[in-house]
Each structure stands twice: as C-alpha cells, then as structure tokens.
Write a protein that holds these residues in place. Structure first.
Motif, short mmCIF file in Angstrom:
data_model
loop_
_atom_site.label_atom_id
_atom_site.label_comp_id
_atom_site.label_asym_id
_atom_site.label_seq_id
_atom_site.Cartn_x
_atom_site.Cartn_y
_atom_site.Cartn_z
N VAL A 37 0.85 -1.18 0.00
CA VAL A 37 0.00 0.00 0.00
C VAL A 37 0.89 1.24 0.00
O VAL A 37 1.56 1.54 0.98
N ASP A 38 0.92 1.94 -1.12
CA ASP A 38 1.73 3.15 -1.27
C ASP A 38 1.17 3.93 -2.44
O ASP A 38 0.79 3.34 -3.46
N ASP A 39 1.12 5.25 -2.33
CA ASP A 39 0.50 6.03 -3.40
C ASP A 39 1.44 6.34 -4.55
O ASP A 39 1.05 7.02 -5.50
N HIS A 40 2.66 5.81 -4.51
CA HIS A 40 3.60 6.01 -5.61
C HIS A 40 3.79 4.70 -6.36
O HIS A 40 4.39 3.76 -5.84
N SER A 118 7.73 3.72 5.36
CA SER A 118 7.52 5.13 5.04
C SER A 118 8.84 5.87 4.90
O SER A 118 9.85 5.49 5.47
N VAL A 119 8.80 6.97 4.15
CA VAL A 119 9.95 7.86 4.07
C VAL A 119 10.10 8.66 5.36
O VAL A 119 11.19 9.12 5.71
N GLU A 207 16.94 16.47 -4.52
CA GLU A 207 17.06 15.33 -3.61
C GLU A 207 15.71 15.00 -2.97
O GLU A 207 15.36 13.83 -2.80
N ILE A 208 14.97 16.05 -2.63
CA ILE A 208 13.64 15.84 -2.03
C ILE A 208 12.71 15.19 -3.04
O ILE A 208 11.96 14.26 -2.72
N ALA A 209 12.76 15.68 -4.28
CA ALA A 209 11.92 15.11 -5.33
C ALA A 209 12.19 13.62 -5.51
O ALA A 209 11.26 12.81 -5.62
N LYS A 210 13.46 13.26 -5.50
CA LYS A 210 13.83 11.85 -5.66
C LYS A 210 13.39 11.03 -4.45
O LYS A 210 12.88 9.91 -4.59
N GLN A 211 13.57 11.58 -3.26
CA GLN A 211 13.21 10.87 -2.03
C GLN A 211 11.71 10.61 -1.94
O GLN A 211 11.28 9.55 -1.48
N LEU A 212 10.90 11.58 -2.38
CA LEU A 212 9.45 11.49 -2.22
C LEU A 212 8.74 11.04 -3.50
O LEU A 212 7.51 10.97 -3.52
N PHE A 213 9.52 10.77 -4.56
CA PHE A 213 8.95 10.34 -5.83
C PHE A 213 7.97 11.37 -6.39
O PHE A 213 6.87 11.03 -6.85
N ILE A 214 8.36 12.65 -6.33
CA ILE A 214 7.56 13.73 -6.91
C ILE A 214 8.47 14.60 -7.75
O ILE A 214 9.69 14.44 -7.73
N SER A 215 7.89 15.54 -8.49
CA SER A 215 8.70 16.41 -9.35
C SER A 215 9.29 17.57 -8.54
O SER A 215 8.80 17.91 -7.46
#
Length: 248
Positions: A37-40, A118-119, A207-215
């Motif tokens: 269960v993960d939204d990414h 979780s991250v 780095e944040i984008a990569k860590q959280l799988f967002i742009s």
C-alpha cells in the motif's frame, strides 16, 4: 529502495544479503502473502521487484493499493498475512487504513498484520500507526534483504523497527501525558510536513523530489505553501522553525 551499501537495517535483523537471494536466516521454505500500500506506483514497482521473487524470497505479493479505499478493498479481498503500509496516503493516511481494518487484525484464526514502510521517521508518524495497531515501522532506506526479514518477523508476531524509531514508541507509551497540540504544524498537510523536514535537514529540491517520488516543481509548490502557512520568508527561517520544534 535503498542503495545496497546502506547498513541501516531494522533493529535485530541480519544485513548484507542481496534482496534477490534467499537470506541466511531461514527464509527458504517459508511463505508469506503480502499487500503493498503506497501512493507512488514507481515505488510499489521497485518493492515488487526486490521482494516479489517468490521462489527465492518466499514473499508473494498478492495485491497493491494507492489510497485508503483501495487498500481496505484489496486487504479485505485477499486477506494477506502482512500489509506493507505507507503512512501518508490519499483518503486519510495509514492510520485510517488501520482503523478500518481493525476487525481483520483482531481475527484470532487469520490475523492481518501491518508493517509501516515510510519515508518519514517523525515521532508522531511512528507513534500514530503503532497506536493504530501496526506491528512495526521501517523507513524506505531499508535494504531489500532486511525488508524481507522484517516481513517474516511481523508475520510471526514480532515487533520490528528501524534503528532509533523504537525509542519513540517506548517514550510515548511510557508517558501518560498527551503530546501538546501545535496549531502551526496542524496547518500543514502530511506531504508538506515531509517536505518541511527534508528542507530543514538541508536537502536540495532535486534530492527531495527523488526521495518522495515527486517532481521538483511539486517540491517548490509545497515549500511555497509551507512558507505561506507558517508566515516565514525563506528556507533558513523554516529550518530554525523546524529545529525549535525538534522536527529535524
């Protein structure tokens, strides 16, 4: 998932084995059914690739979900032994999944057990899902082999935590005092809190984008929202704000 050289495994687990190999602690011959269960979607795909080679790992991924409603539906339909649960999900978060799956956790004959993945390593996130009924909490820096070991331990009824997170739980349950309400922090969404902590720790936007799988653009939007809601001017003030509240 993490770099194979990462040594920050969960407390009490063996380290160093490749995720695609049978671990040296007796994974061979064991079998566990798991729901992710993960939204990414990309993260779910990565976890599936690392742990889902059933013949080698003993882990069978029987379902996936990206939000609370999907999670409850899939978990109810498949009745896995273990659910890998992200803390921050659309529809109410991991705590809402736990609340709605409480009867499944309480089933003495076929209990569904939850392991948070979780991250976030924030104390309030850890304590929230453990109070909700999760059997453990590991961060996404975990190696594939350690995650497999953690899944089997949770299946067997053990409690599993990444290093230092167990201290949050011990401190929380040793205290009878409720945590103080922080109205400023409550203005932020769960995702904004994640971005806030990473910014305060000195992470660059990429780095944040990569860590959280967002742009990167999404990171920038979250930072702007945080600054606006907290009435701060820049990331330096934001870092001081987060440090003062021990969020870093």
């Amino acid at each position: 998932m993490s770099d194979p050289t990462d040594t920050n495994g969960p407390t009490g687990t063996a380290e160093g084995a490749d995720a695609g190999e049978v671990s040296g602690d007796g994974t061979a011959g064991r079998h566990v059914r798991v729901v992710l269960v993960d939204d990414h979607r990309m993260f779910r795909t990565g976890v599936q690739a690392e742990i889902g080679q059933t013949a080698q790992t003993g882990v069978e991924v029987v379902g996936e979900a990206a939000d609370v409603d999907q999670a409850v539906t899939v978990i109810t339909a498949t009745r896995p032994e273990v659910v890998l649960l992200d803390v921050h999900l659309p529809g109410g978060g991991g705590v809402e999944v736990l609340r709605r799956c409480a009867p499944l956790m309480a089933d003495a004959q076929q209990p569904v057990r939850f392991l948070a993945l979780s991250v976030s390593d924030a104390a309030e996130d850890v304590i929230g899902v453990i109070r909700g009924g999760a059997r453990g909490y590991v961060t996404k820096t975990i190696t594939g082999s350690d995650l497999i070991d953690s899944i089997f331990r949770v299946q067997e009824g053990d409690a599993v935590f990444s290093p230092r997170l167990a201290g949050f739980v011990l401190d929380a349950f040793a205290s009878t005092d409720a945590p103080p309400v922080d109205e400023d922090l409550d203005r932020l969404t769960q995702r904004e809190r994640e971005v806030l902590r990473l910014i305060a720790r000195g992470y660059a936007y990429k780095e944040i984008a990569k860590q959280l799988f967002i742009s990167v653009k999404t990171v920038e939007s979250h930072v702007s929202a945080v600054l606006r809601k907290l009435q701060l001017s820049n990331r330096h003030e934001l870092t001081r704000w987060a440090t003062a509240r021990r969020l870093v």
